[in-house]
Write an enzyme that holds these catalytic residues in place. Sequence first.
Site, PDB file in Angstrom:
ATOM      1  N   SER A   1      46.433  41.356  38.760  1.00 24.32           N
ATOM      2  CA  SER A   1      47.015  42.407  37.957  1.00 24.32           C
ATOM      3  C   SER A   1      47.926  41.760  36.945  1.00 24.32           C
ATOM      4  O   SER A   1      47.512  41.247  35.754  1.00 24.32           O
ATOM      5  CB  SER A   1      47.812  43.078  39.073  1.00 24.32           C
TER       6      SER A   1
ATOM      7  N   HIS B   1      46.630  50.704  38.598  1.00 23.27           N
ATOM      8  CA  HIS B   1      45.250  50.506  38.710  1.00 23.27           C
ATOM      9  C   HIS B   1      44.241  51.727  39.393  1.00 23.27           C
ATOM     10  O   HIS B   1      43.130  51.468  39.728  1.00 23.27           O
ATOM     11  CB  HIS B   1      44.670  49.039  39.623  1.00 23.27           C
TER      12      HIS B   1
END
Length: 305
Positions: free
Chosen positions: A86, A190
């Site tokens: 991430s 996300h």
Amino acid sequence: MLVLVAPGQGAQTPGFLTPWLELPGAADRVAAWSDAIGLDLAHYGTQADADAIRDTAVAQPLLVAAGILSAAALGDISPNAVAGHSVGEITAASFAGVLDDTAALTLVRKRGLAMADAAAITETGMSALLGGDPEVTVPHLEKLGLTPANVNGAGQIVAAGTLEQLAALNEDKPEGVRKVVPLKVAGAFHTHHMAPAVDALAKAAADLTPADPKVTYVSNKDGRAVATGAEVLERLVGQVANPVRWDLCMETFQELGATALIEVSPGGTLVGLAKRALPGVKTLALKTPDDLDAARALIAEHASA
């Protein structure tokens, strides 16, 4: 064959930056970064409580700063491959020479602010599911309206969605899932909830001039090695609203012949996954400067062309 990886949001803990700032020159570097991005990284990394560093706009630049600082403390190293989970992908972009340190911190500051704004629109969150079969878990999550936002491998998937959807998950776990653990994040990262942040990040990225990676850069999008800086930057923009496929990244590490993996500060999460998914690969987490000597020894043993 050495892989250097950087953790994502949720890895931060109060005071974790304190011992790193005691290294020669570290406090000055962090002060310069703080001035550049308008955020007192030293304060948040040493004195702020868990709630303060849970703030997306704070946590993300703090994690990237810690990752760059701890990697630099290893000395002049040349890993064979780099990756980040991430927000850790921005840290990895710095390792690979795609972005310089200041550019990486500037981008992640804008990323954190944009994602915090997007998270404020609807109350959302994320929870890790431990155990279970992805073929069973993923359809179950989708039935509840949740997104499998992180497919981490080693029996772990992270679900993201509204707080109501996550509450329903606690009452109706997929078959085979042992435990559902809420994460220390402030939004459903996300997922489609982050779509507003994509446009803001694209504008920020347009001001940057990325270089091509100097080492193999493995992307969260599909576990594929990315050859150009332009594509790395494009993927960094899109990934805020798309799932992290860390499972595929680890498959690529294996295909590349990885023999050792070091996770920069605040390390631990990715090493835990690697221990389960990459048997035979030696691992080390840089939690404090006390781990540096062991890390250097591992590097000397496994770094190769």
